[in-house]
Design a protein around this motif. Structure first.
Motif, PDB file in Angstrom:
ATOM      1  N   ASN A 102       0.828  -1.205   0.000  1.00 46.30           N
ATOM      2  CA  ASN A 102       0.000   0.000   0.000  1.00 46.30           C
ATOM      3  C   ASN A 102       0.861   1.254   0.000  1.00 46.30           C
ATOM      4  OD1 ASN A 102      -3.247  -0.018   0.633  1.00 46.30           O
ATOM      5  ND2 ASN A 102      -2.292  -1.990   1.135  1.00 46.30           N
ATOM      6  N   MET A 103       1.920   1.250   0.803  1.00 46.70           N
ATOM      7  CA  MET A 103       2.810   2.404   0.866  1.00 46.70           C
ATOM      8  C   MET A 103       3.481   2.637  -0.481  1.00 46.70           C
ATOM      9  SD  MET A 103       2.692   3.738   3.954  1.00 46.70           S
ATOM     10  CE  MET A 103       4.246   4.568   4.289  1.00 46.70           C
ATOM     11  N   ALA A 104       3.922   1.555  -1.118  1.00 43.07           N
ATOM     12  CA  ALA A 104       4.571   1.681  -2.427  1.00 43.07           C
ATOM     13  C   ALA A 104       3.590   2.196  -3.471  1.00 43.07           C
ATOM     14  CB  ALA A 104       5.140   0.325  -2.854  1.00 43.07           C
ATOM     15  N   LEU A 105       2.343   1.736  -3.383  1.00 43.03           N
ATOM     16  CA  LEU A 105       1.320   2.192  -4.328  1.00 43.03           C
ATOM     17  C   LEU A 105       1.092   3.691  -4.188  1.00 43.03           C
ATOM     18  CD1 LEU A 105      -0.695   0.972  -6.435  1.00 43.03           C
ATOM     19  CD2 LEU A 105      -2.370   0.885  -4.589  1.00 43.03           C
ATOM     20  N   ALA A 106       0.987   4.157  -2.939  1.00 38.34           N
ATOM     21  CA  ALA A 106       0.780   5.586  -2.698  1.00 38.34           C
ATOM     22  C   ALA A 106       1.993   6.400  -3.143  1.00 38.34           C
ATOM     23  CB  ALA A 106       0.504   5.829  -1.218  1.00 38.34           C
ATOM     24  N   ASP A 107       3.179   5.837  -2.946  1.00 40.06           N
ATOM     25  CA  ASP A 107       4.412   6.527  -3.305  1.00 40.06           C
ATOM     26  C   ASP A 107       4.540   6.716  -4.817  1.00 40.06           C
ATOM     27  OD1 ASP A 107       6.850   7.765  -2.852  1.00 40.06           O
ATOM     28  OD2 ASP A 107       7.976   5.892  -2.817  1.00 40.06           O
ATOM     29  N   ASN A 108       3.859   5.849  -5.576  1.00 43.38           N
ATOM     30  CA  ASN A 108       3.927   5.920  -7.044  1.00 43.38           C
ATOM     31  C   ASN A 108       2.721   6.627  -7.659  1.00 43.38           C
ATOM     32  OD1 ASN A 108       6.398   4.380  -8.046  1.00 43.38           O
ATOM     33  ND2 ASN A 108       5.555   2.957  -6.549  1.00 43.38           N
ATOM     34  N   LYS A 109       1.942   7.297  -6.841  1.00 45.04           N
ATOM     35  CA  LYS A 109       0.764   8.017  -7.322  1.00 45.04           C
ATOM     36  C   LYS A 109       1.155   9.039  -8.390  1.00 45.04           C
ATOM     37  CE  LYS A 109      -2.644  11.418  -5.696  1.00 45.04           C
ATOM     38  NZ  LYS A 109      -3.124  12.180  -4.513  1.00 45.04           N
ATOM     39  N   LYS A 111       2.661   8.568 -11.131  1.00 42.78           N
ATOM     40  CA  LYS A 111       3.830   8.206 -11.928  1.00 42.78           C
ATOM     41  C   LYS A 111       3.438   7.197 -13.011  1.00 42.78           C
ATOM     42  CE  LYS A 111       6.903   8.911  -7.970  1.00 42.78           C
ATOM     43  NZ  LYS A 111       7.855   8.268  -7.031  1.00 42.78           N
ATOM     44  N   PRO A 112       4.158   7.158 -14.129  1.00 47.89           N
ATOM     45  CA  PRO A 112       3.815   6.212 -15.195  1.00 47.89           C
ATOM     46  C   PRO A 112       4.098   4.777 -14.784  1.00 47.89           C
ATOM     47  CG  PRO A 112       5.872   7.332 -15.690  1.00 47.89           C
ATOM     48  CD  PRO A 112       5.301   8.016 -14.488  1.00 47.89           C
ATOM     49  N   PHE A 113       3.223   3.847 -15.256  1.00 49.98           N
ATOM     50  CA  PHE A 113       3.430   2.429 -14.990  1.00 49.98           C
ATOM     51  C   PHE A 113       4.416   1.850 -16.000  1.00 49.98           C
ATOM     52  CE2 PHE A 113      -0.771   3.280 -13.207  1.00 49.98           C
ATOM     53  CZ  PHE A 113      -0.658   2.684 -11.958  1.00 49.98           C
ATOM     54  N   ASN A 114       5.248   0.922 -15.546  1.00 41.60           N
ATOM     55  CA  ASN A 114       6.130   0.199 -16.455  1.00 41.60           C
ATOM     56  C   ASN A 114       6.398  -1.186 -15.869  1.00 41.60           C
ATOM     57  OD1 ASN A 114       8.153   0.621 -14.461  1.00 41.60           O
ATOM     58  ND2 ASN A 114       8.614   2.624 -15.383  1.00 41.60           N
ATOM     59  N   LEU A 115       7.348  -1.899 -16.418  1.00 44.10           N
ATOM     60  CA  LEU A 115       7.577  -3.287 -16.014  1.00 44.10           C
ATOM     61  C   LEU A 115       8.629  -3.422 -14.913  1.00 44.10           C
ATOM     62  CD1 LEU A 115       7.384  -5.059 -19.480  1.00 44.10           C
ATOM     63  CD2 LEU A 115       5.629  -4.880 -17.721  1.00 44.10           C
ATOM     64  N   ARG A 116       8.695  -2.440 -14.017  1.00 44.58           N
ATOM     65  CA  ARG A 116       9.587  -2.572 -12.876  1.00 44.58           C
ATOM     66  C   ARG A 116       8.797  -3.131 -11.691  1.00 44.58           C
ATOM     67  NH1 ARG A 116       9.613   3.802 -12.290  1.00 44.58           N
ATOM     68  NH2 ARG A 116       7.820   4.068 -10.923  1.00 44.58           N
ATOM     69  N   ARG A 117       9.496  -3.531 -10.663  1.00 42.57           N
ATOM     70  CA  ARG A 117       8.844  -4.051  -9.460  1.00 42.57           C
ATOM     71  C   ARG A 117       8.030  -2.943  -8.780  1.00 42.57           C
ATOM     72  NH1 ARG A 117      10.359  -8.973  -7.548  1.00 42.57           N
ATOM     73  NH2 ARG A 117      12.133  -9.979  -8.576  1.00 42.57           N
ATOM     74  N   GLY A 118       6.899  -3.359  -8.211  1.00 42.38           N
ATOM     75  CA  GLY A 118       6.033  -2.377  -7.571  1.00 42.38           C
ATOM     76  C   GLY A 118       6.627  -1.808  -6.304  1.00 42.38           C
ATOM     77  N   THR A 119       7.441  -2.604  -5.610  1.00 44.08           N
ATOM     78  CA  THR A 119       8.058  -2.161  -4.363  1.00 44.08           C
ATOM     79  C   THR A 119       9.570  -2.037  -4.529  1.00 44.08           C
ATOM     80  OG1 THR A 119       6.343  -3.303  -3.080  1.00 44.08           O
ATOM     81  CG2 THR A 119       8.346  -2.676  -1.909  1.00 44.08           C
ATOM     82  N   ASP A 120      10.061  -0.848  -4.265  1.00 49.88           N
ATOM     83  CA  ASP A 120      11.501  -0.583  -4.354  1.00 49.88           C
ATOM     84  C   ASP A 120      12.109  -0.835  -2.971  1.00 49.88           C
ATOM     85  OD1 ASP A 120      14.059   0.434  -4.558  1.00 49.88           O
ATOM     86  OD2 ASP A 120      13.469   2.177  -5.754  1.00 49.88           O
TER      87      ASP A 120
END
Length: 257
Positions: A102-109, A111-120
């Motif tokens: 959830n935190m990673a999702l909010a952090d990427n608000k 931003k463009p989607f691509n084929l990287r991992r959802g959580t850094d």
């Protein structure tokens, strides 16, 4: 600055059930203001928030953020600049995902989607520190699914997540209404801390008159799509709950209740 200019909004237009909610409604909110909004059911509080966020369209009028006209900007684009916390704690988080996800999702608000991992993994320690500021022990539960958390914990997370990325406005839509009194107090204290530390321009709709009086530097009371009370600065600071109750009672008598 946020400006609503000559806002008109009708429901069921052209039918026998037509209702005018806003007629030539105007409102300006200065940068950095924390505005508490109260009013009876149907007074236009939540509809005003929906108009600002783009959840419902206008019949006429304009909305500006600074010098930019956002009247026809779609909701998803507005929400890149606006954080919103809803009454229902379930609406601000994803229950089947972990706290970390959830935190990673909010952090990427925004931003463009691509084929990287959802959580850094490089950001995990930062998420843990952010959660630690809530004082609820969530920093030690990163891999727990959010759906098993209490309503207060989820609402605290929703508040934090809505302000993780740079935003210009924070919209709070009765965000303590579904919580027990003790938890509501915790969430309001967290709200005040976050708003002050990030210097956020904030609009909070609430039915709790004490919160409306105690928090923020401006107070609006809505009735039939108009602001019947608008106090800021020293006038707002001197307001008491009894003042609001008296106006509520006057309105109730005028409406035949």
């Amino acid at each position: 600055m946020l400006r609503l200019n000559d806002i008109n909004k009708y429901y069921n237009a052209g039918t026998v059930n037509e209702m005018c909610l806003f007629e030539d409604f105007n409102l300006s909110i200065e940068n950095g203001q924390f505005v508490s909004v109260v009013g009876s059911n149907g007074s236009g509080k939540t509809s005003m928030l929906n108009i600002i966020c783009g959840s419902i369209p206008l019949d006429s009028g304009t909305i500006y953020i600074g010098s930019e006209n956002i009247t026809h900007m779609p909701e998803f684009k507005r929400l890149r600049r606006i954080g919103r916390v809803y009454q229902n704690p379930a609406m601000g988080t994803c229950p089947h995902m972990t706290i970390l996800e959830n935190m990673a999702l909010a952090d990427n608000k925004g931003k463009p989607f691509n084929l990287r991992r959802g959580t850094d993994k490089r950001k995990v320690d930062g998420y843990r520190e952010a959660l630690k500021t809530l004082g609820l022990g969530l920093e030690d539960k990163l891999h727990v699914k959010v759906g098993v958390l209490s309503g207060g914990q989820r609402q605290a997370m929703a508040l934090l997540m809505s302000t993780m990325t740079p935003i210009e406005f924070l919209i709070l839509d009765e965000h303590t209404a579904a919580l027990d009194p003790k938890t509501a107090e915790i969430i309001m204290e967290l709200t005040d801390q976050i708003v002050k530390s990030k210097r956020l321009t904030t609009i909070m709709v609430t039915h709790n008159l004490r919160y409306a009086v105690d928090y923020g530097d401006r107070l609006l009371m809505m009735h039939q799509g108009q602001a019947v009370i608008d106090k800021s600065g020293e006038e707002k600071a001197s307001m008491k709950i009894e003042d609001l109750l008296e106006r509520f009672n006057t309105i109730s008598i005028e409406c035949g209740n």
